[in-house]
Scaffold this motif. Sequence first.
Motif, PDB file in Angstrom:
ATOM      1  N   HIS A  70       0.823  -1.220   0.000  1.00 21.22           N
ATOM      2  CA  HIS A  70       0.000   0.000   0.000  1.00 21.22           C
ATOM      3  C   HIS A  70       0.864   1.280   0.000  1.00 21.22           C
ATOM      4  O   HIS A  70       0.518   2.273  -0.650  1.00 21.22           O
ATOM      5  CB  HIS A  70      -0.889  -0.033   1.252  1.00 21.22           C
ATOM      6  CG  HIS A  70      -1.775   1.149   1.415  1.00 21.22           C
ATOM      7  ND1 HIS A  70      -2.999   1.263   0.818  1.00 21.22           N
ATOM      8  CD2 HIS A  70      -1.602   2.299   2.116  1.00 21.22           C
ATOM      9  CE1 HIS A  70      -3.552   2.410   1.145  1.00 21.22           C
ATOM     10  NE2 HIS A  70      -2.720   3.067   1.934  1.00 21.22           N
TER      11      HIS A  70
ATOM     12  N   HIS B   1       0.854   4.644  -2.760  1.00 17.93           N
ATOM     13  CA  HIS B   1       0.705   6.098  -2.599  1.00 17.93           C
ATOM     14  C   HIS B   1       1.694   6.857  -3.481  1.00 17.93           C
ATOM     15  O   HIS B   1       1.366   7.892  -4.046  1.00 17.93           O
ATOM     16  CB  HIS B   1       0.883   6.497  -1.134  1.00 17.93           C
ATOM     17  CG  HIS B   1      -0.399   6.374  -0.349  1.00 17.93           C
ATOM     18  ND1 HIS B   1      -1.544   7.050  -0.690  1.00 17.93           N
ATOM     19  CD2 HIS B   1      -0.709   5.646   0.754  1.00 17.93           C
ATOM     20  CE1 HIS B   1      -2.510   6.754   0.166  1.00 17.93           C
ATOM     21  NE2 HIS B   1      -2.030   5.895   1.054  1.00 17.93           N
TER      22      HIS B   1
ATOM     23  N   SER C 133       0.332  10.160   5.488  1.00 14.74           N
ATOM     24  CA  SER C 133      -1.063   9.689   5.524  1.00 14.74           C
ATOM     25  C   SER C 133      -1.513   9.591   6.974  1.00 14.74           C
ATOM     26  O   SER C 133      -0.825  10.067   7.883  1.00 14.74           O
ATOM     27  CB  SER C 133      -1.147   8.326   4.838  1.00 14.74           C
ATOM     28  OG  SER C 133      -0.489   7.364   5.618  1.00 14.74           O
TER      29      SER C 133
ATOM     30  N   ASP D 186      -6.743   7.006  -0.051  1.00 15.48           N
ATOM     31  CA  ASP D 186      -6.694   5.606  -0.505  1.00 15.48           C
ATOM     32  C   ASP D 186      -7.572   5.344  -1.736  1.00 15.48           C
ATOM     33  O   ASP D 186      -8.739   5.742  -1.755  1.00 15.48           O
ATOM     34  CB  ASP D 186      -7.118   4.690   0.643  1.00 15.48           C
ATOM     35  CG  ASP D 186      -6.077   4.684   1.750  1.00 15.48           C
ATOM     36  OD1 ASP D 186      -4.976   5.233   1.538  1.00 15.48           O
ATOM     37  OD2 ASP D 186      -6.367   4.114   2.824  1.00 15.48           O
TER      38      ASP D 186
HETATM   39 ZN    ZN Z   1      -3.126   5.057   2.534  1.00 20.55          ZN
END
Ligand code: ZN
Length: 343
Positions: free
Chosen positions: A116, A120, A146, A313
């Motif tokens: 993940h 980003h 984040s 996200d």
């Molecule tokens: Zn995130």
Amino acid sequence: MILLGIETSCDETSAAVITTSSDNSCIQLLSNVISTSMNLHAKTGGIIPEIAARNQIQYIIPVIDEALRMSKKNSNDIDAIAVTYGPGLIGSLLVGVETAKSLSLVWKKPIIPVNHLFGHFYANWIATQDMLASQIQFPAIGLIVSGGHTDLILMKNHKDISWLGGTRDDAAGEAFDKIGRMMGLAYPAGPAIEQLAKRGNPNAIKLPRPIMYDKSYDFSFSGLKTAAMREIQKHQTLDETTTANIARAIQDAISDVLVYKTLQAAQRYNVKSIILGGGVSANQTLRQTFIDNLKNKIPDVLFFAPPKILCTDNAAMIAAAAVYRPEYANSLELTANPELYFD
Ligand code: ZN
Ligand code: KG4
């Protein structure tokens, strides 16, 4: 190549379809569907993992269905399925990973597990109206900001990536959210603080810039949280002006630290680009502070931040990361890893 991306690491359920040029130099978005359970967490001031996971289960199939429909593609057109396998909330991650595994077996398509955090950064490689192909030049410094992460990385190329430092306590987004909660703002508080800060006086309240001048590339925001709390406690009720001034002070303190440390790293490693990623990079003042400081200090360094919808996200960034880091996995063996970090 046509990829289906799936992202379910936290409270967003997202699916996207992207297409790439033959040399992968240009990624175009065909669809990017995002469903969020954020409203359900607003009152509690933070995410309840159990509620997030239940919503993932409810929405994953309709979201994938809608992403395919909007892209005008069907399962036969898809070359591979990219899915977030960590880090994140285990219950949420499992929904995406198990769905991707099932689709991979039924459709007979390969699966690409994606970290993940890399997702980003790769939001910056998706073509926008202003930019058809990414003009990012290596080496680059990446800053991910984040709700869960604040990390600086050095990218020499798509394969050679090293971690330089990260937060020792709260992430930048977490600091916005926790301080916002003390001010009576709903979760997530970052966007509301940005709006309030527009009316704030930059000289009214001064908050600390924790470990800004130390030699590391680490961050620390818990001291800022305590200082903000003291400031809030000075007032029995927060009037409009005080609220705006506190918001401005918080945003300035967080932006100053993020920009200073990132520019230090950019100079030290003599990079050609700085790229941002993560929900906090949607903050316009943070972006402008970067642009202004770069112009004054290292004007040759290029600056990139994704369009706002790709900062928080989403599955498009997961599919984009899979294009440049295509590490195929066995559909039967893949498992979610909530503790995954930079590998
Ligand atoms: Zn995130
Ligand atoms: O990347 P993201 O959607 O989720 C994580 O992977 O954590 O980031 C969510 C975080 C929240 O803490 C939210 O308050 C923050 O990003 N955020 C902002 C803004 N938009 C979202 N913070 C400051 N200014 C914004 N405009």
